[in-house]
Design a protein around this motif. Sequence first.
Motif, short mmCIF file in Angstrom:
data_model
loop_
_atom_site.label_atom_id
_atom_site.label_comp_id
_atom_site.label_asym_id
_atom_site.label_seq_id
_atom_site.Cartn_x
_atom_site.Cartn_y
_atom_site.Cartn_z
N LEU A 115 44.32 60.34 29.66
CA LEU A 115 44.34 59.36 30.75
C LEU A 115 45.64 58.58 30.80
N LEU A 116 46.22 58.32 29.64
CA LEU A 116 47.46 57.55 29.59
C LEU A 116 48.57 58.27 30.37
N ALA A 122 43.77 53.12 34.70
CA ALA A 122 42.55 53.85 34.34
C ALA A 122 42.41 53.91 32.82
N TYR A 123 43.53 54.06 32.14
CA TYR A 123 43.51 54.07 30.67
C TYR A 123 42.93 52.76 30.14
N PHE A 133 35.73 46.02 24.64
CA PHE A 133 36.53 44.80 24.61
C PHE A 133 35.63 43.60 24.84
N GLU A 134 35.82 42.57 24.04
CA GLU A 134 34.97 41.38 24.17
C GLU A 134 35.72 40.15 24.63
N ASN A 135 37.07 40.23 24.66
CA ASN A 135 37.81 39.06 25.10
C ASN A 135 39.14 39.49 25.71
N LEU A 136 39.85 38.53 26.26
CA LEU A 136 41.11 38.78 26.94
C LEU A 136 42.18 39.30 25.98
N ASP A 137 42.13 38.85 24.73
CA ASP A 137 43.13 39.30 23.74
C ASP A 137 43.09 40.82 23.55
N SER A 138 41.92 41.41 23.66
CA SER A 138 41.80 42.86 23.52
C SER A 138 42.56 43.57 24.63
N PHE A 139 42.46 43.04 25.87
CA PHE A 139 43.20 43.61 26.99
C PHE A 139 44.71 43.45 26.79
N ASN A 144 50.06 45.61 25.75
CA ASN A 144 51.30 45.55 24.96
C ASN A 144 51.56 46.88 24.23
N LYS A 145 50.52 47.52 23.79
CA LYS A 145 50.67 48.82 23.10
C LYS A 145 51.20 49.86 24.08
N ILE A 146 50.68 49.86 25.31
CA ILE A 146 51.15 50.81 26.33
C ILE A 146 52.61 50.56 26.65
N LYS A 147 52.98 49.28 26.83
CA LYS A 147 54.37 48.93 27.13
C LYS A 147 55.29 49.39 26.02
#
Length: 151
Positions: A115-116, A122-123, A133-139, A144-147
């Motif tokens: 998907l990436l 979509a990824y 994911f349970e919070n905004l930090d997970s997103f 940041n990992k994708i970037k």
Amino acid sequence: MRCIFCKSTDTSVVDSRLVDDNRIKRRRECRVCKKRFNTYEEVEFQPITVIKKDNSTAPFDRKKIYNGITRALVKRKYNANDIRDLVADIEIEIREKYSKGIRSTEIGELILKHLLDIDEVAYVRFASVYNKFENLDSFIEIINKIKKDKG
């Protein structure tokens, strides 16, 4: 192949066409009565068992992969043929590497890997459900990992 009209076994293939990933349509002609008919051949795969997180098992179902990917791509631009090809690629990879059984987590990782390359949004959508994911930090962490990986 036996003729459906006169029951003769003297038939020949006139034309063959690939219908989808695992089906072939054959146009046949009986050499006795000269009538033509179609047959379909389908590849029969060995069943693969999916081992879920709770250690229960289920048969592998490519429709679940297709549905998960299309849900992640809601309101995104994508080509339906590309998604079918993606699902086929994932299934081939699973069948090559995991001939008997595969953990559902490994299927999720394969989907994320593919998907990436197609759509970063979509990824993230798929990863948010898959990784719960349970919070905004997970997103933020996954973005940041994708970037980092792309940059």
